[in-house]
Design an enzyme around this catalytic site. Structure first.
Site, PDB file in Angstrom:
ATOM      1  N   HIS A   1     -27.923 -13.352  34.192  1.00 40.30           N
ATOM      2  CA  HIS A   1     -26.785 -12.838  33.396  1.00 40.30           C
ATOM      3  C   HIS A   1     -25.727 -13.922  33.226  1.00 40.30           C
ATOM      4  O   HIS A   1     -25.223 -14.155  32.121  1.00 40.30           O
ATOM      5  CB  HIS A   1     -26.132 -11.638  34.107  1.00 40.30           C
TER       6      HIS A   1
ATOM      7  N   HIS B   1     -37.620  -6.418  36.701  1.00 37.45           N
ATOM      8  CA  HIS B   1     -36.799  -7.177  35.743  1.00 37.45           C
ATOM      9  C   HIS B   1     -36.324  -8.517  36.316  1.00 37.45           C
ATOM     10  O   HIS B   1     -36.450  -9.562  35.669  1.00 37.45           O
ATOM     11  CB  HIS B   1     -35.608  -6.318  35.328  1.00 37.45           C
TER      12      HIS B   1
ATOM     13  N   ASP C   1     -26.736   4.111  34.812  1.00 37.23           N
ATOM     14  CA  ASP C   1     -27.061   4.272  33.390  1.00 37.23           C
ATOM     15  C   ASP C   1     -27.220   5.754  33.046  1.00 37.23           C
ATOM     16  O   ASP C   1     -26.722   6.227  32.014  1.00 37.23           O
ATOM     17  CB  ASP C   1     -28.364   3.545  33.051  1.00 37.23           C
TER      18      ASP C   1
ATOM     19  N   THR D   1     -13.919  -8.812 -39.010  1.00 30.14           N
ATOM     20  CA  THR D   1     -12.860  -7.806 -38.946  1.00 30.14           C
ATOM     21  C   THR D   1     -11.537  -8.350 -38.408  1.00 30.14           C
ATOM     22  O   THR D   1     -10.477  -7.945 -38.861  1.00 30.14           O
ATOM     23  CB  THR D   1     -13.315  -6.629 -38.068  1.00 30.14           C
TER      24      THR D   1
ATOM     25  N   GLU E   1     -19.784   5.352 -35.299  1.00 34.31           N
ATOM     26  CA  GLU E   1     -18.639   4.444 -35.462  1.00 34.31           C
ATOM     27  C   GLU E   1     -18.299   4.263 -36.937  1.00 34.31           C
ATOM     28  O   GLU E   1     -19.189   4.040 -37.768  1.00 34.31           O
ATOM     29  CB  GLU E   1     -18.955   3.081 -34.828  1.00 34.31           C
TER      30      GLU E   1
ATOM     31  N   GLY F   1     -21.038  -8.832 -34.918  1.00 35.53           N
ATOM     32  CA  GLY F   1     -21.881  -7.651 -35.070  1.00 35.53           C
ATOM     33  C   GLY F   1     -22.929  -7.580 -33.972  1.00 35.53           C
ATOM     34  O   GLY F   1     -23.169  -8.565 -33.274  1.00 35.53           O
TER      35      GLY F   1
ATOM     36  N   VAL G   1     -29.739   2.120  29.638  1.00 35.87           N
ATOM     37  CA  VAL G   1     -31.122   2.154  29.156  1.00 35.87           C
ATOM     38  C   VAL G   1     -31.730   3.499  29.525  1.00 35.87           C
ATOM     39  O   VAL G   1     -31.574   3.984  30.644  1.00 35.87           O
ATOM     40  CB  VAL G   1     -31.951   1.011  29.777  1.00 35.87           C
TER      41      VAL G   1
ATOM     42  N   CYS H   1     -12.608  -2.270 -33.132  1.00 39.87           N
ATOM     43  CA  CYS H   1     -13.758  -1.469 -32.680  1.00 39.87           C
ATOM     44  C   CYS H   1     -13.396  -0.480 -31.577  1.00 39.87           C
ATOM     45  O   CYS H   1     -14.215   0.359 -31.211  1.00 39.87           O
ATOM     46  CB  CYS H   1     -14.899  -2.378 -32.224  1.00 39.87           C
TER      47      CYS H   1
ATOM     48  N   SER I   1     -30.193   2.194  37.410  1.00 42.30           N
ATOM     49  CA  SER I   1     -30.793   3.368  36.772  1.00 42.30           C
ATOM     50  C   SER I   1     -29.904   4.593  36.922  1.00 42.30           C
ATOM     51  O   SER I   1     -29.701   5.347  35.961  1.00 42.30           O
ATOM     52  CB  SER I   1     -32.159   3.657  37.404  1.00 42.30           C
TER      53      SER I   1
END
Lengths: 90, 881
Positions: free
Chosen positions: B658, B737, B550, B121, B344, B202, B611, B253, B547
């Site tokens: 820490h 801890h 927290d 085409t 189409e 095609g 915590v 197309c 505690s």
């Protein structure tokens, strides 16, 4: 058998011619050192000539070593699957 | 190889291999070219294409018998001039883009050899387009024309090739199969040296390309729906549709296939079509047309109609139309096999549908879209932005063309800013990998060069920290109408609560909420929130250890933002800045939180952590966000003078852990290092004194400061594997801890100082530095040593000596836990330690096997005999002084 090392300086502008000329004179066995220091870029003709050269060298059990190959030309040889058939020295 | 390739003869293989070899050589050589080299080649190619546009158009018409010569010439010009206009300034070699803010560069890598299928085409325009793209991107192309368009394609390739090579392109850069069949195509599609298949053809060829296993660019079939909505500019719309649908006799197309027209304008629109040279078919003509131009067996258009003029198609069905009829318009009442013309039609036959509403119109457009044109192109004519938006939402098309012709609009660059192309990506709906207008960037491998980027770091601390003896007096400066003091029973007994009350301004209403001296539970927190609400608190004072503080942090969160979902906020995260869950910013109440710490360890008065114990589900919930950090911290040593020896030791070791973990953390920075290292120095100097001489005010002061300073460090740099191990072990065996930390500490230092089995990704660090940082600590402490190894060893020894002096248990075995019991607990310990987020900032990533080793090292300690253990200093009475 006598092993003869051949040294060839490859001109940057005439890679194909230089290789064809040298390829015709290849003896069996030994080493061929091709100095690519001044080869800045490979054209299709040069690449084909190198493929033919390496093919001929393989047939005659000649080890081909390239010296001074720049990284861009090296990549061309890699893409053309030639790099594994050639030895390289800096 | 497919069956097709097996039937290729040796002679044919030799021919095809020759083409590939030639292309491969050219592609390899082409990689050496610069951007300037290729740009020098492209421009004359474009000029040659423009000069030969008419010639090539004529060849295409003569050979294919499809389309309109004038339109094909225009297509050839678009394929050269418009494409050049798009590509001329584009970088396609070397570095093609740079994003400095992202430290990112994009580099181009050619594909190599492209096997390119050409359509009947648009044969020559497609060649011109693809040749320009290939040279611009340093690729070699082997073309395979449609059998009925071989000559014109070959000629177009020849013109492009000769011009390209004349201006420096490598020989062999374009080749064209002189004649071909399906077997040739299949052979090429499977060839190892072909990098990409570009299939414009095609559906069969496109499918074959995608089925080859090679990367492929394929164009899906189209079936363009058009919605002509009542607000549209009708004159413009009708002209645009005719222009587009008749362009090259409808062979593009992307051209219009079915126009769905609002009922209110339907008759007017058809009149306008008729006025401008269209023939409106009656019911019988439409039926006849459908039977003739659409294959009743397959439901697809008949090839004989493709690219023919409207008058020629009319002749096929014996329909008499005016001599210059441009378009046959066939009203249809639905979409599908019962309505053959709803598919189409690459010729000037246009279906039209009368829609009673926008809703119906959109549904019919969807039906047309999905009747063979998914992903391709759709068109809408409207002035109503809502209609255009909705059309864009529901129609699946790579190109949605608004108020302009479909075919020419989709080609890009004329009616809009779409990229000019002759190949339309149709997305997955069309079996393609892209919805783009195929362009030079699809002929490239784009490489991203990503330079190392340092992550942005932060250093956040509470606004105000008051420290040293009697710092509590600073409470007087904080005006409050209603203050709630959160504390525990011990603070009341010792008299600390009174001390605090004395320093609150007299005009403030003070209420006290006493909570148990244990890690806060959800229920306790919610009771506290009720108290805050009841007293309408504008200030909270947390007086106690970690505690209590927290608990107060969480109470404040829930008081200010009652909607906050604690479970959701506790969701795990890797990077605080990228976390999925965001803490609430909207607050219905506001209260200042002042934290007064009564232990020298957790540093909770300055940390963004809290915590919470969830007894109902038997677990601990850790909340972390800087919004949890207290507004004011009071670090007054008078509140720790009476700490028992054991608590002094345990909390002091927690503080040391820490600081050491923050010091070697992957998030450590010069800001956190200064705090971590200072805290370590203070602990080594003052902890033994505070432990042995509890009334030493200077030692207590310095240890209280050290705990706060260490907390500032780990609030910003986080902790490490020591905490992960201690959390798992402490929870399983109910060990305090700080004491659990002490059991792990020397082993963790040695572990982190070794060569990691697995490195932790850490963009902000240049190499592994944990051992060097431990050596820096050793230097700071004056421990001696000439090498890093010696210094690390001396730090381990000094830590051991400190722990000995504090008379804490030095092995898990010493706690009376049997080897069997410990072994039995090991899977759970390792799982929980690995699940613990603490180690994610550790410099060395711990493997599960390494966690096992660390636990066993802690179990054995130094392997002391019972006599040796007995000879160590023992802890004194743990009574309040």
């Amino acid at each position: 058998m006598t092993m003869i090392d051949a040294w060839v300086d490859v001109d940057g502008n005439g890679v194909a011619d230089a290789l064809r000329e040298r390829g015709e004179k290849l003896d069996s066995g030994g080493n061929v050192f091709l100095d690519f220091s001044v080869v800045g870029r490979l054209d299709p003709g040069g690449l084909r000539a190198l493929e033919d050269f390496v093919g001929a060298a393989d047939g005659k059990a000649v080890k081909v070593t390239l010296r001074g190959v720049n990284v861009y030309v090296y990549k061309v040889l890699k893409l053309a699957r030639l790099s594994s058939r050639i030895a390289f020295v800096n | 190889m497919s069956d097709n390739t097996e039937t290729v003869t040796d002679e044919r293989i030799s021919y095809l291999e020759g083409l590939v070899r030639q292309a491969k050589t050219a592609a390899a050589v082409f990689t050496q070219y610069t951007q300037e080299d290729v740009d020098r080649i492209v421009k004359p190619m474009v000029v040659a294409g423009l000069e030969q546009a008419q010639y090539l158009a004529r060849l295409a018409i003569e050979e294919t018998k499809l389309g309109v010569m004038e339109d094909k010439a225009i297509k050839n010009m678009v394929a050269t001039e418009f494409v050049y206009n798009y590509v001329k300034d584009k970088r396609t070699v070397g570095q093609i883009a740079e994003y400095p803010e992202r430290n990112l560069v994009e580099m181009a890598e050619p594909i190599g050899v492209i096997f390119s299928l050409l359509p009947i085409t648009n044969p020559t325009s497609t060649v011109l387009f693809k040749c320009i793209m290939a040279i611009k991107t340093r690729n070699a192309v082997i073309f395979s024309p449609h059998p009925s368009a071989g000559h014109c394609c070959y000629e177009a390739v020849r013109i492009m090739y000769e011009t390209a090579v004349k201006h420096g392109a490598p020989e062999g850069v374009f080749t064209c199969l002189e004649s071909h069949n399906l077997q040739d195509n299949a052979y090429m599609m499977h060839h190892k040296d072909v990098g990409l298949i570009d299939a414009t053809g095609g559906p069969g060829m496109v499918k074959a390309a995608y089925s080859s296993g090679k990367p492929a660019l394929g164009v899906g079939p189209g079936n363009t729906p058009v919605y002509l909505e009542k607000s549209a500019d009708l004159n413009m719309a009708v002209v645009d549709i005719i222009t587009s649908k008749t362009f090259d006799n409808g062979t593009i197309c992307a051209s219009e296939q079915t126009v769905v027209i609002d009922d209110e304008i339907y008759d007017i629109v058809l009149e306008k079509f008729a006025e401008l040279g269209s023939h409106i078919c009656n019911e019988k003509e439409t039926e006849l047309l459908g039977r003739t131009v659409i294959d009743p067996k397959t439901g697809f258009m008949q090839p004989l109609a493709v690219g023919q003029k409207a008058t020629a198609i009319a002749r096929m069905i014996g329909l008499k139309v005016k001599p210059h009829t441009k378009l046959l318009i066939a009203p249809i009442e639905g979409v599908g096999r019962e309505y053959p013309l709803s598919v189409e039609k690459l010729f000037p036959v246009l279906a039209v549908y009368r829609a009673k509403s926008v809703d119906e119109a959109l549904k019919v457009c969807i039906d047309v879209n999905y009747a063979g044109g998914v992903g391709h192109t759709a068109v809408v004519f409207s002035r109503n932005d809502d209609v255009i938006r909705k059309f864009g939402e529901v129609i699946n098309a790579g190109r949605i063309i608004v108020n302009s012709p479909g075919s020419i609009g989709a080609l890009g660059g004329v009616y809009n800013d779409l990229v000019p192309t002759f190949s339309f990506g149709c997305g997955t709906g069309g079996g393609n990998s892209t919805t783009d207008n195929v362009n030079v960037f699809h002929y490239l491998n784009i490489k991203r060069v990503a330079r190392r980027t340092q992550a942005h770091m932060w250093f956040r601390v509470p606004n105000q920290i008051y420290f040293n003896m009697n710092a509590v007096e600073n409470l007087r400066q904080f005006k409050s109408r209603s203050t709630v003091v959160i504390t525990n029973p011990a603070m009341e007994q010792i008299g600390h609560l009174d001390t605090v009350r004395r320093n609150i301004p007299p005009e403030t209403l003070v209420h006290v909420s006493v909570i148990p001296d244990a890690e806060p539970e959800v229920q306790v927190v919610m009771q506290g929130v009720e108290a805050l609400k009841f007293y309408r608190a504008d200030q909270i004072i947390a007086l106690g250890g970690g505690s209590v503080i927290d608990a107060a942090k969480i109470m404040k969160l829930k008081y200010e933002s009652p909607e906050a979902d604690l479970e959701e906020l506790a969701a795990p995260f890797l990077d605080l800045r990228k976390r999925v869950v965001q803490y609430p910013t909207e607050k219905i109440n506001r209260a200042r939180l002042i934290a007064i710490s009564t232990t020298s360890g957790t540093g909770s008065e300055v940390t963004p952590f809290a915590v919470l114990t969830d007894k109902e589900h038997g677990r601990k919930v850790t909340l972390a966000d800087y919004s949890l950090s207290p507004d004011v911290a009071i670090v007054d040593p008078q509140f720790v003078m009476s700490m028992p020896k054991g608590l002094t030791a345990d909390t002091g070791i927690d503080c040391l852990t820490h600081a050491l973990e923050a010091g070697v953390s992957i998030f450590a920075s010069p800001y956190t290092d200064s705090n971590a290292f200072q805290a370590i120095r203070l602990v080594f100097r003052y902890l033994p004194i505070a432990y042995e001489q509890p009334n030493d005010e200077e030692a207590r002061t310095m240890m209280h400061n050290a705990a706060c300073i260490a907390a500032i460090a780990f609030s910003n740099a986080s902790v490490g594997v020591n905490h992960a191990l201690a959390h798992a072990f402490g929870a399983r065996f109910h060990v305090a801890h700080g004491r659990a930390n002490a059991l792990m500490l020397p082993h963790v230092i040695a572990f982190n100082a070794g060569v990691p089995t697995k490195f932790m990704p850490s963009p902000n660090q240049r190499g592994y530095i944990a051992h060097k940082k431990y050596a820096m600590v050793a230097d700071l402490l004056g421990l001696g040593g000439d090498t890093v190894e010696e210094k690390v060893k001396n730090l381990v020894v000094a830590t051991e000596q400190l722990l000995d002096r504090l008379a804490v248990p030095r092995s898990i075995a010493e706690l009376g836990i049997s080897k069997e019991e410990f072994e039995q607990a090991m899977p759970e310990l390792v799982k929980n330690a690995f699940d613990d987020p603490s180690w994610r900032s550790n410099p060395r990533m711990p493997l599960l096997s390494e966690l096992v080793e660390l636990f066993w090292s802690a179990y054995k300690g130094r392997g002391e005999t019972k006599a040796e253990v007995a000879s160590r200093p023992q802890r004194g009475d743990e009574v309040l002084v």
